[in-house]
Write a protein that holds these residues in place. Structure first.
Motif, PDB file in Angstrom:
ATOM      1  N   ARG A 102       1.256  -1.178   0.072  1.00  0.00           N
ATOM      2  CA  ARG A 102       0.039  -0.243  -0.166  1.00  0.00           C
ATOM      3  C   ARG A 102       1.154   1.852  -0.218  1.00  0.00           C
ATOM      4  NH1 ARG A 102      -4.865  -1.324   0.022  1.00  0.00           N
ATOM      5  NH2 ARG A 102      -6.022  -1.745   0.862  1.00  0.00           N
ATOM      6  N   ARG A 103       1.528   1.456  -0.878  1.00  0.00           N
ATOM      7  CA  ARG A 103       2.081   2.805  -1.565  1.00  0.00           C
ATOM      8  C   ARG A 103       1.972   3.839  -2.811  1.00  0.00           C
ATOM      9  NH1 ARG A 103       7.081   1.141  -2.815  1.00  0.00           N
ATOM     10  NH2 ARG A 103       5.615  -0.287  -4.097  1.00  0.00           N
ATOM     11  N   ALA A 104       0.876   3.340  -3.065  1.00  0.00           N
ATOM     12  CA  ALA A 104       0.883   3.529  -4.498  1.00  0.00           C
ATOM     13  C   ALA A 104      -0.122   5.454  -4.181  1.00  0.00           C
ATOM     14  CB  ALA A 104       0.496   2.995  -5.585  1.00  0.00           C
ATOM     15  N   PRO A 105      -0.098   6.045  -5.028  1.00  0.00           N
ATOM     16  CA  PRO A 105      -0.552   6.873  -4.513  1.00  0.00           C
ATOM     17  C   PRO A 105      -1.670   7.497  -5.681  1.00  0.00           C
ATOM     18  CG  PRO A 105       1.148   8.237  -5.644  1.00  0.00           C
ATOM     19  CD  PRO A 105       1.560   6.618  -5.407  1.00  0.00           C
ATOM     20  N   THR A 106      -3.124   7.887  -5.339  1.00  0.00           N
ATOM     21  CA  THR A 106      -3.996   7.403  -6.482  1.00  0.00           C
ATOM     22  C   THR A 106      -3.149   8.240  -8.050  1.00  0.00           C
ATOM     23  OG1 THR A 106      -5.182   8.399  -4.304  1.00  0.00           O
ATOM     24  CG2 THR A 106      -6.898   8.669  -6.532  1.00  0.00           C
ATOM     25  N   TRP A 107      -3.153   9.410  -7.940  1.00  0.00           N
ATOM     26  CA  TRP A 107      -2.293   9.513  -9.202  1.00  0.00           C
ATOM     27  C   TRP A 107      -1.939   8.498 -10.477  1.00  0.00           C
ATOM     28  CZ3 TRP A 107       1.993   9.267 -12.049  1.00  0.00           C
ATOM     29  CH2 TRP A 107       3.275   9.506 -11.089  1.00  0.00           C
ATOM     30  N   ALA A 108      -0.935   7.465  -9.708  1.00  0.00           N
ATOM     31  CA  ALA A 108      -0.128   5.980 -10.334  1.00  0.00           C
ATOM     32  C   ALA A 108      -1.226   4.811 -10.101  1.00  0.00           C
ATOM     33  CB  ALA A 108       0.586   5.585  -9.048  1.00  0.00           C
ATOM     34  N   ILE A 109      -3.166   5.143  -9.695  1.00  0.00           N
ATOM     35  CA  ILE A 109      -3.772   3.886  -9.936  1.00  0.00           C
ATOM     36  C   ILE A 109      -4.275   4.105 -11.160  1.00  0.00           C
ATOM     37  CG2 ILE A 109      -4.940   2.307  -9.384  1.00  0.00           C
ATOM     38  CD1 ILE A 109      -2.148   1.412  -7.971  1.00  0.00           C
ATOM     39  N   THR A 110      -4.425   5.913 -11.206  1.00  0.00           N
ATOM     40  CA  THR A 110      -5.205   6.187 -12.118  1.00  0.00           C
ATOM     41  C   THR A 110      -4.721   6.700 -13.926  1.00  0.00           C
ATOM     42  OG1 THR A 110      -6.708   7.613 -10.347  1.00  0.00           O
ATOM     43  CG2 THR A 110      -6.343   8.273 -12.714  1.00  0.00           C
ATOM     44  N   ALA A 111      -3.637   6.089 -13.464  1.00  0.00           N
ATOM     45  CA  ALA A 111      -2.485   6.141 -14.684  1.00  0.00           C
ATOM     46  C   ALA A 111      -2.637   5.080 -15.280  1.00  0.00           C
ATOM     47  CB  ALA A 111      -1.330   6.837 -14.040  1.00  0.00           C
ATOM     48  N   ASN A 112      -2.576   3.892 -14.401  1.00  0.00           N
ATOM     49  CA  ASN A 112      -2.076   2.324 -14.824  1.00  0.00           C
ATOM     50  C   ASN A 112      -3.567   2.152 -14.932  1.00  0.00           C
ATOM     51  OD1 ASN A 112       0.217   0.923 -14.123  1.00  0.00           O
ATOM     52  ND2 ASN A 112      -0.147   2.222 -12.678  1.00  0.00           N
ATOM     53  N   SER A 113      -4.592   2.356 -14.670  1.00  0.00           N
ATOM     54  CA  SER A 113      -6.245   2.363 -15.102  1.00  0.00           C
ATOM     55  C   SER A 113      -6.443   2.318 -16.275  1.00  0.00           C
ATOM     56  CB  SER A 113      -6.936   2.794 -14.170  1.00  0.00           C
ATOM     57  OG  SER A 113      -8.280   2.230 -14.517  1.00  0.00           O
ATOM     58  N   LEU A 114      -6.048   4.035 -16.572  1.00  0.00           N
ATOM     59  CA  LEU A 114      -6.737   4.893 -17.517  1.00  0.00           C
ATOM     60  C   LEU A 114      -5.535   3.980 -18.676  1.00  0.00           C
ATOM     61  CD1 LEU A 114      -8.347   6.441 -19.656  1.00  0.00           C
ATOM     62  CD2 LEU A 114      -6.751   8.677 -18.968  1.00  0.00           C
ATOM     63  N   ALA A 115      -3.921   4.033 -18.992  1.00  0.00           N
ATOM     64  CA  ALA A 115      -3.333   2.903 -19.564  1.00  0.00           C
ATOM     65  C   ALA A 115      -3.931   2.344 -20.291  1.00  0.00           C
ATOM     66  CB  ALA A 115      -1.901   3.660 -19.373  1.00  0.00           C
ATOM     67  N   PHE A 116      -4.478   1.428 -19.502  1.00  0.00           N
ATOM     68  CA  PHE A 116      -4.163  -0.322 -20.137  1.00  0.00           C
ATOM     69  C   PHE A 116      -5.997   0.066 -20.669  1.00  0.00           C
ATOM     70  CE2 PHE A 116      -5.506  -4.411 -19.849  1.00  0.00           C
ATOM     71  CZ  PHE A 116      -4.749  -5.011 -19.852  1.00  0.00           C
ATOM     72  N   MET A 117      -6.929   0.440 -20.094  1.00  0.00           N
ATOM     73  CA  MET A 117      -8.431   0.346 -20.254  1.00  0.00           C
ATOM     74  C   MET A 117      -8.486   0.623 -21.829  1.00  0.00           C
ATOM     75  SD  MET A 117     -11.900   1.421 -18.958  1.00  0.00           S
ATOM     76  CE  MET A 117     -13.046   2.265 -19.832  1.00  0.00           C
ATOM     77  N   PRO A 264       1.553   8.016 -25.857  1.00  0.00           N
ATOM     78  CA  PRO A 264       1.373   7.418 -26.724  1.00  0.00           C
ATOM     79  C   PRO A 264      -0.350   7.469 -27.571  1.00  0.00           C
ATOM     80  CG  PRO A 264       2.370   6.088 -25.569  1.00  0.00           C
ATOM     81  CD  PRO A 264       1.997   6.641 -24.752  1.00  0.00           C
ATOM     82  N   LEU A 265      -1.185   7.635 -26.255  1.00  0.00           N
ATOM     83  CA  LEU A 265      -2.777   7.355 -25.830  1.00  0.00           C
ATOM     84  C   LEU A 265      -2.803   8.470 -26.739  1.00  0.00           C
ATOM     85  CD1 LEU A 265      -5.245   6.486 -25.983  1.00  0.00           C
ATOM     86  CD2 LEU A 265      -5.762   6.998 -23.794  1.00  0.00           C
TER      87      LEU A 265
END
Length: 511
Positions: A102-117, A264-265
């Motif tokens: 449990r170290r990830a800030p909110t923006w990090a998870i947002t970036a991962n979620s958006l970039a993959f989806m 790239p998106l």
């Protein structure tokens, strides 16, 4: 509890079993209930209980789940992510929800979620399989359902922080259903978690294979004069991806998501609109079609319908069939593929309660892009739309740059597909994935030795000497010079006067 909206459930007080008192807040669907466990009706301290059900009709199920160990009575759900459970969970080891991840800030998870989806340029090909009406209905349905279930997953993970994976959630869900019917919860928990784990691994393994194939195809488009075969390009793609695959968690992939995914998106979406406005395919002859007849696209032009020859060689002369529509619907589902590891992302959030913000940003960006690219792309290319939409573009510098950018983006897609599986394997083996990226511990501080005046070794004190005044008296008496030993303080060495009992008492009070 008194009140019309409050219910009482359980056996009589003589039976001594379980009683559940629910407040009107629980009846209205919030997440707090209380359980009182007592033998012979004796009340005992109540504990907060995370309630997964949403109404009074499920109170019996919650009570049964608590009796079967499905809902531990001493759960503390908080942003710290540390849950103290007496019962084991079906998630991979206790570390799944522990503090190391449990170290990830909110923006990090947002970036991962958006970039993959977010894959908006694939939507025109989905419309090409389903047509306007079915495609729009599918896009609306997928957007609403996946957004709502994403919020539900976040709430469940927040209330049950020890569950840190999709298989864990599946196991707990089946265990709850089994408890309602009097079956063995643990057996159904293990079976559900195991089956879901197999499906999850198969899904992301095949997803990674698909991304590798896209990867080698983009290499083939960039280096179309190369003599390398497909399997050789696959080796090249694997070698290029291998360094990035060393990133161990979603927290460490945040910059990869931003630079290899989101940047790239943005470039590829801009290139798509540029190519559409440059060619304006709706002015071409024979132009786009929307009736299911497939044209022939060449690699060098915007599209080439092939005129009468293309129509005579059309593979679906009577329009779309159900197989085409089903393929398009599955492609729409694939466009929301980031939904498949939401619990794994929530597991790493330093603030799990911020998950709704992640969902809002992800869908607030992705859904408008899906509609814009889907409508513009399908209107421009119709049933000629390719899943690799760069094949619809003319061969120019912008198209070449877009293909090169997608090569970079594929590295991130391969990384995330592997990360879901590797994290599960590592935690089941007891491997901490954060060790390699943690700073080494600081050396212990050095304490410089200072000369201290000699003192007598401490003597045990009776219980009566533990009061502040008595201890001060004891210290003062130890400081007095006595016959046969040297005075420890300079004043005593210089012949200072001895303390009397009255002065000692005054000194104690002053201190």
């Amino acid at each position: 509890s008194p009140g019309a909206e409050r219910g009482h459930l359980g056996r009589g007080q003589r039976g001594g079993g379980w009683r559940m008192a629910t407040s009107d807040a629980y009846v209205r669907g919030t997440a707090v209930a209380s359980v009182t466990v007592g033998g012979d009706g004796a009340p005992e301290p109540q504990h907060n209980l995370p309630a997964i059900s949403r109404g009074p009709s499920d109170l019996g199920a919650v009570s049964g789940a608590a009796k079967n160990g499905l809902i531990p009575l001493n759960v503390e759900a908080s942003d710290a992510g540390v849950a103290r459970h007496d019962k084991s969970s079906s998630s991979p080891r206790a570390a799944a929800s522990g503090t190391p991840l449990r170290r990830a800030p909110t923006w990090a998870i947002t970036a991962n979620s958006l970039a993959f989806m977010c894959v908006p340029r694939a939507i025109p090909a989905c419309f090409a399989q389903t047509g306007w009406t079915v495609g729009m209905l599918a896009l609306v349905y997928s957007s609403v359902v996946t957004y709502d279930t994403g919020l539900v997953l976040g709430e469940v993970c927040r209330l049950r922080p020890k569950i840190g994976s999709y298989p864990g959630l599946c196991g707990e869900a089946l265990a709850a259903c089994a408890a309602r019917r009097g079956w063995s919860p643990q057996a159904w928990r293990d079976a559900g978690a195991g089956c879901c784990l197999v499906l999850q691994f198969a899904t992301y393994y095949l997803t990674t294979v698909a991304e590798l194939i896209y990867f080698e195809q983009f290499f083939g488009q960039l280096f179309d004069q190369s003599r390398l075969c497909q399997w050789q390009w696959l080796l090249v793609a694997a070698a290029v991806s291998l360094p990035v695959l060393q990133l161990p968690t979603y927290h460490e992939t945040r910059w990869a998501a931003a630079l290899l995914g989101l940047l790239p998106l943005a470039i590829n979406v801009a290139v798509m609109f540029y190519e559409v406005l440059l060619v304006r395919p709706w002015r071409c002859q024979p132009g786009p079609r929307y009736d299911g007849l497939l044209g022939v696209a060449d690699g060098g032009g915007a599209l080439s319908g092939g005129g009468e020859e293309a129509l005579s060689n059309a593979t679906s002369p009577q329009g779309r069939d159900l197989n085409d529509v089903f393929l398009g619907l599955s492609a729409f589902a694939y466009a929301f593929g980031g939904h498949g590891f939401y619990p794994e992302e929530i597991r790493e959030m330093s603030t799990p309660s911020a998950w709704p913000s992640v969902m809002n940003w992800t869908y607030g960006v992705a859904i408008p892009l899906y509609w814009a690219c889907g409508i513009v792309g399908y209107y421009a290319y119709g049933d000629f739309s390719w899943s690799n939409i760069n094949l619809n573009f003319p061969r120019n510098a912008a198209n070449t740059a877009s293909i090169g950018v997608q090569v970079v983006q594929e590295v991130y897609f391969i990384l995330v597909g592997n990360l879901v599986m590797m994290l599960d394997i590592e935690m089941r083996l007891g491997i901490d994935p954060t060790v390699c990226c943690s700073a080494p511990p600081d050396p212990p501080p050095r304490h410089e030795s200072r000369p201290t005046p000699p003192t007598q070794p401490p003597t045990p004190h009776s219980p009566a000497t533990h009061t502040p005044t008595a201890r001060l008296r004891s210290i003062a008496s130890e400081d007095e010079p006595s016959a046969g030993r040297s005075a420890p303080w300079p004043e005593a060495a210089a012949g200072g006067r001895a303390h009397t009992g009255a002065e000692e008492e005054i000194s104690s009070r002053e201190i």
